[in-house]
Scaffold this motif. Structure first.
Motif, PDB file in Angstrom:
ATOM      1  N   ARG A 237       0.847  -1.203   0.000  1.00 19.02           N
ATOM      2  CA  ARG A 237       0.000   0.000   0.000  1.00 19.02           C
ATOM      3  C   ARG A 237       0.873   1.240   0.000  1.00 19.02           C
ATOM      4  N   ILE A 238       0.498   2.232  -0.824  1.00 17.41           N
ATOM      5  CA  ILE A 238       1.321   3.433  -1.027  1.00 17.41           C
ATOM      6  C   ILE A 238       0.419   4.653  -0.980  1.00 17.41           C
ATOM      7  N   THR A 239       0.355   5.320   0.173  1.00 24.58           N
ATOM      8  CA  THR A 239      -0.454   6.538   0.281  1.00 24.58           C
ATOM      9  C   THR A 239       0.342   7.730   0.797  1.00 24.58           C
ATOM     10  N   ASP A 240       1.576   7.521   1.251  1.00 24.58           N
ATOM     11  CA  ASP A 240       2.442   8.599   1.710  1.00 24.58           C
ATOM     12  C   ASP A 240       3.289   9.050   0.527  1.00 24.58           C
ATOM     13  N   ARG A 241       3.027  10.253   0.057  1.00 28.76           N
ATOM     14  CA  ARG A 241       3.664  10.708  -1.166  1.00 28.76           C
ATOM     15  C   ARG A 241       5.173  10.873  -1.028  1.00 28.76           C
ATOM     16  N   ARG A 242       5.694  10.938   0.182  1.00 23.94           N
ATOM     17  CA  ARG A 242       7.141  11.101   0.343  1.00 23.94           C
ATOM     18  C   ARG A 242       7.902   9.971  -0.335  1.00 23.94           C
TER      19      ARG A 242
END
Length: 458
Positions: A237-242
């Protein structure tokens, strides 16, 4: 005979000391990683539980497999101390977890529960007498530890069994930190006295990272930015744009980046920013594949080639995994581990085990926009604002408007948020005219879904 007695006594003393220090091989967990794409990782974990003589501490987001609760309860009934830390908020999506917690509670095992804002996302077990800790990304479910069919139906995880003293001692200290925490944790069951620490307070291994006290995202991005050769990633899962921004920046400075991601996360309406980040990375030149086998890509692994570093643990690339959830991760520099993970990644990327585990990623379109107003074929003033409900996974919109029944493009790539009401104020209109408009929803990969053409008069 008198001259030989001291030698016999010395030999006997050496033998007794050896026996006191020696543990049979069956009691020792290997210093190893286990790959549930083809290996049975459940068996060594159950063996650790069954062989423990001094104490077991375990903390988890959810546990659904009754084999674990049965083994823990049997060990507790035999007189081995067991402590368990849980989070009942997992029961909503994982209903079998409630049954497992009830079993542990009924057996009399002391249990504490995280009640603060962020969840307990640990998946770790400490085996005191064996000097071993198991940790990684695998929840204690029936499907996360053993493949249904090797390479064809499995849950992609990183699972580590280690006897490394610094790592084991760090987990002991951090478990005690959680066990005695009175602001984020409360008593769940069978706590008769105020919880106290069981272990000495050891120095923390610097390779380990425990969010939220330590910002996982900030530490990871610093390492990404230092990479000079290649980055490989498996991420659920990838929701932190950093993280996504750092991958894009790596590509822009000439560093190849490969990503294996999970298609159900890409179209999960509860995590609308996952698709935003994946689409942005795709457009920037990150090479992306997605799971094709019948299981789940639940992996959390980053390989940094010039640094020889493997990053793995419980954290996804999400804001919560850095800022609010209790997590455990390792930033490991070890040639043997790196080689293991590299070969594992290449097998999955190239489908070299003889099965198609992953396929090239194809961007998907957004949902269709739903118009709010102005209503079709109505009369309006010369000041009009278009409103519409954005479709799922729609992060941009093109607005077509004019007096032609096939209106021209007025505004391109207007930023919107999926599943919200968006609006756009038109320039002042002429009275006595008929105007036509259409909204085209767009993803960050420029996949489109047009709405109908509506009209209104002034």
């Amino acid at each position: 005979m008198a001259l030989r007695a001291p030698r016999v006594g010395f030999c006997l003393l050496v033998l007794l000391l050896f026996l006191a220090a020696w543990r049979p091989p069956t009691l020792r967990a290997l210093e190893t990683f286990c790959d549930p794409s083809f290996q049975d990782c459940r068996a060594p974990l159950l063996q650790l539980i069954n062989n423990e003589r001094l104490g077991i501490d375990i903390a988890f987001w959810f546990m659904e497999d009754p084999r674990y609760t049965t083994a823990l309860i049997n060990k507790f009934k035999s007189g081995v101390p067991v402590r368990v830390i849980v989070d009942t908020r997992a029961n909503g999506k994982n209903p079998m977890n409630a049954y497992r917690l009830a079993e542990l509670k009924a057996a009399g095992i002391p249990m504490r529960e995280r009640t603060a804002g962020g969840i307990l996302h640990w998946k770790a077990a400490i085996f005191v007498g064996q000097g071993t800790v198991e940790f990684g990304g695998a929840n204690y479910s029936a499907w996360a530890w053993v493949p249904v069919a090797p390479y064809q139906n499995y849950t992609d995880e990183v699972i580590r069994f280690t006897e490394n003293d610094a790592v084991v001692n760090t987990f002991m200290t951090r478990f005690d930190d959680l066990w005695t925490n009175v602001s984020a944790y409360t008593d769940y069951a069978n706590i008769l006295t105020t919880p106290v620490r069981r272990y000495p307070t050891y120095p923390l291994d610097p390779s380990l990272n425990f969010a939220p006290a330590q910002d996982y995202g900030a530490r990871a991005v610093k390492r990404y930015n230092a990479e000079t050769t290649r980055i490989d990633v498996i991420m659920y899962r990838i929701t932190d744009r950093r993280h996504a921004d750092a991958m894009i920046a790596a590509v822009q400075r000439g560093i190849p980046v490969r990503l294996i991601t999970e298609p159900t996360s890409y179209r999960d309406p509860n995590y609308i920013w996952h698709s935003w980040n994946v689409d942005r990375m795709y457009m920037a030149g990150v090479q992306i594949k997605q799971r094709h086998h019948a299981g789940l890509n639940h992996g959390k692994l980053v390989l940094l080639y010039s640094q020889g570093m493997s990053i793995f643990g419980s954290s996804n690339w999400t804001t919560a995994s850095s800022s609010s959830q209790d997590e455990h991760n390792q930033f490991l520099v070890d040639p043997t581990a790196f080689s293991y993970f590299k070969q594992q990644f290449l097998r999955k990327w190239n489908n070299s085990a003889g099965y198609v585990e992953n396929v090239p990623f194809t961007p998907q379109p957004p949902g269709t926009p739903t118009y709010v107003g102005p209503a079709n074929t109505t009369r309006q003033s010369t000041t009009v604002r278009l409103s519409w409900m954005t479709g799922k996974w729609s992060h941009k919109a093109d607005i077509y408007f004019g007096t032609s029944p096939t209106p021209p493009l007025l505004a391109r790539d207007v930023a919107v948020t999926p599943l919200t009401t968006a609006s756009y104020t038109l320039p002042t209109l002429q009275p006595g005219r008929t105007y036509y408009w259409r909204i085209v929803s767009k993803t960050m990969a420029n996949q489109t879904r047009p709405g109908p053409i509506w009209s209104f008069g002034t």
